[in-house]
Write an enzyme that holds these catalytic residues in place. Sequence first.
Site, PDB file in Angstrom:
ATOM      1  N   LYS A  41      35.499  41.646  42.027  1.00 17.04           N
ATOM      2  CA  LYS A  41      35.760  42.993  42.560  1.00 17.04           C
ATOM      3  C   LYS A  41      36.596  43.822  41.595  1.00 17.04           C
ATOM      4  O   LYS A  41      36.332  45.003  41.392  1.00 17.04           O
ATOM      5  CB  LYS A  41      36.464  42.889  43.917  1.00 17.04           C
ATOM      6  CG  LYS A  41      35.588  42.383  45.045  1.00 17.04           C
ATOM      7  CD  LYS A  41      36.249  42.565  46.391  1.00 17.04           C
ATOM      8  CE  LYS A  41      37.628  41.956  46.461  1.00 17.04           C
ATOM      9  NZ  LYS A  41      37.645  40.488  46.221  1.00 17.04           N
TER      10      LYS A  41
ATOM     11  N   THR B 204      36.753  43.478  38.365  1.00 19.29           N
ATOM     12  CA  THR B 204      35.899  43.797  37.217  1.00 19.29           C
ATOM     13  C   THR B 204      34.951  44.947  37.554  1.00 19.29           C
ATOM     14  O   THR B 204      34.746  45.849  36.743  1.00 19.29           O
ATOM     15  CB  THR B 204      35.097  42.552  36.803  1.00 19.29           C
ATOM     16  OG1 THR B 204      35.984  41.436  36.706  1.00 19.29           O
ATOM     17  CG2 THR B 204      34.416  42.752  35.472  1.00 19.29           C
TER      18      THR B 204
ATOM     19  N   ARG C 111      45.931  46.367  42.689  1.00 15.74           N
ATOM     20  CA  ARG C 111      47.134  45.637  43.056  1.00 15.74           C
ATOM     21  C   ARG C 111      47.758  44.974  41.830  1.00 15.74           C
ATOM     22  O   ARG C 111      47.070  44.622  40.878  1.00 15.74           O
ATOM     23  CB  ARG C 111      46.810  44.550  44.088  1.00 15.74           C
ATOM     24  CG  ARG C 111      46.508  45.074  45.468  1.00 15.74           C
ATOM     25  CD  ARG C 111      46.180  43.936  46.420  1.00 15.74           C
ATOM     26  NE  ARG C 111      44.943  43.250  46.068  1.00 15.74           N
ATOM     27  CZ  ARG C 111      44.584  42.071  46.544  1.00 15.74           C
ATOM     28  NH1 ARG C 111      45.387  41.420  47.372  1.00 15.74           N
ATOM     29  NH2 ARG C 111      43.445  41.534  46.213  1.00 15.74           N
TER      30      ARG C 111
ATOM     31  N   LYS D 216      43.969  30.804  40.138  1.00 16.64           N
ATOM     32  CA  LYS D 216      43.091  31.952  39.929  1.00 16.64           C
ATOM     33  C   LYS D 216      43.155  32.524  38.516  1.00 16.64           C
ATOM     34  O   LYS D 216      42.170  33.008  37.975  1.00 16.64           O
ATOM     35  CB  LYS D 216      43.439  33.050  40.948  1.00 16.64           C
ATOM     36  CG  LYS D 216      42.446  34.204  40.937  1.00 16.64           C
ATOM     37  CD  LYS D 216      42.843  35.246  41.968  1.00 16.64           C
ATOM     38  CE  LYS D 216      41.881  36.431  41.943  1.00 16.64           C
ATOM     39  NZ  LYS D 216      42.342  37.540  42.777  1.00 16.64           N
TER      40      LYS D 216
ATOM     41  N   ALA E 249      45.825  39.405  50.620  1.00 14.49           N
ATOM     42  CA  ALA E 249      44.821  39.897  51.565  1.00 14.49           C
ATOM     43  C   ALA E 249      44.646  38.982  52.759  1.00 14.49           C
ATOM     44  O   ALA E 249      44.314  39.434  53.853  1.00 14.49           O
ATOM     45  CB  ALA E 249      43.493  40.081  50.853  1.00 14.49           C
TER      46      ALA E 249
ATOM     47  N   PHE F  24      39.552  40.115  48.806  1.00 11.38           N
ATOM     48  CA  PHE F  24      38.618  39.176  49.428  1.00 11.38           C
ATOM     49  C   PHE F  24      37.399  39.883  50.042  1.00 11.38           C
ATOM     50  O   PHE F  24      36.972  40.926  49.572  1.00 11.38           O
ATOM     51  CB  PHE F  24      39.341  38.285  50.433  1.00 11.38           C
ATOM     52  CG  PHE F  24      40.403  37.430  49.803  1.00 11.38           C
ATOM     53  CD1 PHE F  24      40.137  36.728  48.632  1.00 11.38           C
ATOM     54  CD2 PHE F  24      41.666  37.323  50.355  1.00 11.38           C
ATOM     55  CE1 PHE F  24      41.117  35.937  48.033  1.00 11.38           C
ATOM     56  CE2 PHE F  24      42.648  36.532  49.762  1.00 11.38           C
ATOM     57  CZ  PHE F  24      42.369  35.841  48.603  1.00 11.38           C
TER      58      PHE F  24
ATOM     59  N   PHE G  92      25.456  37.671  36.327  1.00 11.64           N
ATOM     60  CA  PHE G  92      25.845  36.615  35.389  1.00 11.64           C
ATOM     61  C   PHE G  92      24.625  36.271  34.518  1.00 11.64           C
ATOM     62  O   PHE G  92      23.475  36.484  34.919  1.00 11.64           O
ATOM     63  CB  PHE G  92      26.317  35.379  36.141  1.00 11.64           C
ATOM     64  CG  PHE G  92      27.652  35.555  36.826  1.00 11.64           C
ATOM     65  CD1 PHE G  92      28.790  34.947  36.333  1.00 11.64           C
ATOM     66  CD2 PHE G  92      27.777  36.341  37.979  1.00 11.64           C
ATOM     67  CE1 PHE G  92      30.026  35.105  36.957  1.00 11.64           C
ATOM     68  CE2 PHE G  92      28.993  36.504  38.607  1.00 11.64           C
ATOM     69  CZ  PHE G  92      30.119  35.878  38.092  1.00 11.64           C
TER      70      PHE G  92
ATOM     71  N   TRP H 261      30.595  43.531  32.691  1.00  7.83           N
ATOM     72  CA  TRP H 261      31.369  42.451  32.085  1.00  7.83           C
ATOM     73  C   TRP H 261      30.993  42.283  30.608  1.00  7.83           C
ATOM     74  O   TRP H 261      31.859  42.071  29.758  1.00  7.83           O
ATOM     75  CB  TRP H 261      31.110  41.141  32.857  1.00  7.83           C
ATOM     76  CG  TRP H 261      31.903  39.984  32.321  1.00  7.83           C
ATOM     77  CD1 TRP H 261      33.209  39.676  32.571  1.00  7.83           C
ATOM     78  CD2 TRP H 261      31.424  38.964  31.432  1.00  7.83           C
ATOM     79  NE1 TRP H 261      33.587  38.545  31.888  1.00  7.83           N
ATOM     80  CE2 TRP H 261      32.497  38.076  31.180  1.00  7.83           C
ATOM     81  CE3 TRP H 261      30.188  38.715  30.821  1.00  7.83           C
ATOM     82  CZ2 TRP H 261      32.379  36.959  30.354  1.00  7.83           C
ATOM     83  CZ3 TRP H 261      30.066  37.605  30.001  1.00  7.83           C
ATOM     84  CH2 TRP H 261      31.149  36.734  29.762  1.00  7.83           C
TER      85      TRP H 261
END
Length: 840
Positions: free
Chosen positions: A291, A293, A315, A326, A545, A576, A664, A693
């Site tokens: 999200k 990205t 955030r 993460k 979240a 999330f 991807f 990306w």
Amino acid sequence: MKQSGVGNTIINEIMRLNEDPNVQGLALDLPESLCNSKVLNAVKPEKDVDGLSDVNLGRLVRGDAYDCLVPPTVCAVMELLEDLGETFCGKKVLLVGASGAVGAALQCMLQREGAMTLSCRWKAPELQTKVSALLSAQCLRAPPASLSSGHPCQLSAWHCSPLLPFLRGRLVIAATSGSGTLGLAAMRMQNMVKNTERWIQSQQYRKWDLRCLKLQLLSPVPSDIEISRAQSPKAVDVLAKEIGLLTDEVEIYGQTKAKVRLSLLERLKDQPDGKYVLVAGITPTPLGEGKSTVTIGLVQALTAHLNINSFACLRQPSQGPTFGVKGGAAGGGYAQVIPMEEFNLHLTGDIHAITAANNLLAAAIDARILHENTQSDKALYNRLVPVVNGVRGFSAIQLARLRRLGISKTDPGSLTEEEIHKFARLDIDPSTITWQRVVDTNDRFLRKITVGQANTEKGFVRQAQFDIAVASEIMAILALTTSLQDMKERLGKMVVANDKKGEPVTAEDLGVTGALAVLMKDAIKPTLMQTLEGTPVFVHAGPFANIAHGNSSVLADKIALKLVGEKGFVVTEAGFGADIGMEKFFNIKCRASGLIPSVVVLVATVRALKMHGGGPNVTAGAPLKKEYTEENLQLVADGCCNLQKQIQITQLFGVPVVVALNVFKTDSPAEIDLVCKIAKQSGAFDAVPCDHWSAGGRGAVKLAQAVEKAANQKNSFKYLYSLELPIVEKIRIIAQKVYGAQDIELSPAAQSQVDRYTRQGFGNLPICMAKTHLSLSHQPERKGVPTGFILPISDVRASIGAGFIYPLVGTMSTMPGLPTRPCFYDIDLDPITEQVKGLF
């Protein structure tokens, strides 16, 4: 006082006035001995009414008529000569004694009119020769027409109209220290008016003059930190100026970060807001679906490729996940915030400020209980309201407590014994304390602790715990506040425990509100950074979240919406899946801000859809199974049920949704086409594959175009529930309509808390569900779209300052733990270059 001491005092006063937003111009009336370059250049160029600073003179020489101010004395000389009917083109002009800034400005103005200028000092041996070469003896006997302003560099135009026939195209202008008949106050006033007009114009919204940065795309795509370091970011003060921020609205932190002051909101209060876009997602894998990205790629596409003003509002990441599982949260690949190591580590210290404020309040609670347990009413009162320098008085926060107790007295000596007892004793029931200490590290062994074991605590031992810092209610307040005054009020309302009568005890009762606000005074300002393509980003607040409401700050969004302009876009991200972050964004954040969203961008990945379609478990740090790296249309089709459900959740709020498929390299064209087809059939306004990306903003141009079109659609935004409904009913609506539960089940402890909060008058607050993000249900292992389940509510807590009730669904931890192999194994610092290694 020595000359240097006087000069320093003057400079200090100039610097103070420079920073005073109520002062729009400075004029210096000083002795010539003090009017040196250091003093003149201490005045900010935009406040330099006399036009004598180097910056103003440089602009004058360059011919920047709008940006510069001509010194009043020079204006007066030029006006006097013009009144005498003098023309300058092709003439030689001798400036006598006109040195320094005024002399330079006068030379410039004369040369601009076509004159050739010479200059000479008063006591120079060659003065007589130069003057004789220009004028006859009769001309030298002519009296000067003098100008006086009290300015240290006074000039006179040594010129008389009866002598014009003798000048033969020549002119002498001489300096004089005598007072004359023509003052310069009017000239100064003209400069002040011009300065004020420029200031008024500077306060208006300004069109962006943004210089975007070019990307050097490589294949295969390097690591995030390598990409970040390969790009040279703009200096943050340059970025601030490009997007219309004023100098006094920006506080610089190093080269690439700056705090933005809230005064901007008042300056641009009449400026229409831009469009408001929320990025949410489907139920994610433990790896996350990108999200952040997508958010960064979208704004890069809007601004750098479609020439539409846009701002990303993100955030601030917690140190816990950064060093835990993460990793960083600055985006990824060629769609990220730079410098990414600064984004992920400390930033401007907001989380540390929250930690300090939270733990100050925790210390105040235990200390107050101890002192009340060990002192009489009289002793306690005498220490709370001591005699200082022979005077005894209540502090402002103590007077406020007296008023809440219905006591109107202001003299500490006039209280009765009963009033002293009511004032001095909070009578906190230790078993009801809900305020925990926090630390910004994943530390599972702090989930349950015992405090008060030292002999000095006199047997006051109780069980407590630590939460992760970003789960603090102060973080939630930072994210939802709308002003400094609002933040102070919210901090004061925080309920930390109940007294022995069952009434709430607040931070205001403990007398700590002002101190908390002081610790948070800088944290309330959003932090300005930039993307890889040089477009602006606000990083501010970072509530979890699944524990809190999972959205960046209201203030960052409000400021960004003013800066982008009416046709611009502000893109913010909810944590999330849409069932958690988006639901809370609409029902909690939008209620606090009053802002109406224009579009939801729902992020999905083929990887996550295959997991929801029955694929094997996805584990952070473990290689993906072949089902995720090889084409499998059946798994994708089966897993699209989760995407369809999240689209339906978005439609509950009446906002158009655009699906962004984060592509991807292992995704096949057939899988991508299938997802986009199903998304549009399920009610999405559009569904777009994105390659940001690997390609930066260029890879999200189609997404940006879809978002722009969707933002122009009819918007029928509405909240999911009315605040007037009972707490339990609001929980049930979320469980059934959003999660798909059959019903809810409250534990006795949860029901007791609901009854208490209702009795205390907190029943009309929105609901912030604390639930796992890995499933629509409370069970992380249940993927897809679970149905028929009963949602268990194990406990219900209240964040009164933040303004919401938060039920705990099942077993929900507020302190994450470290895995067997945390990210910190790969993080290192090069002692020679001081570069961070392995952050992501």
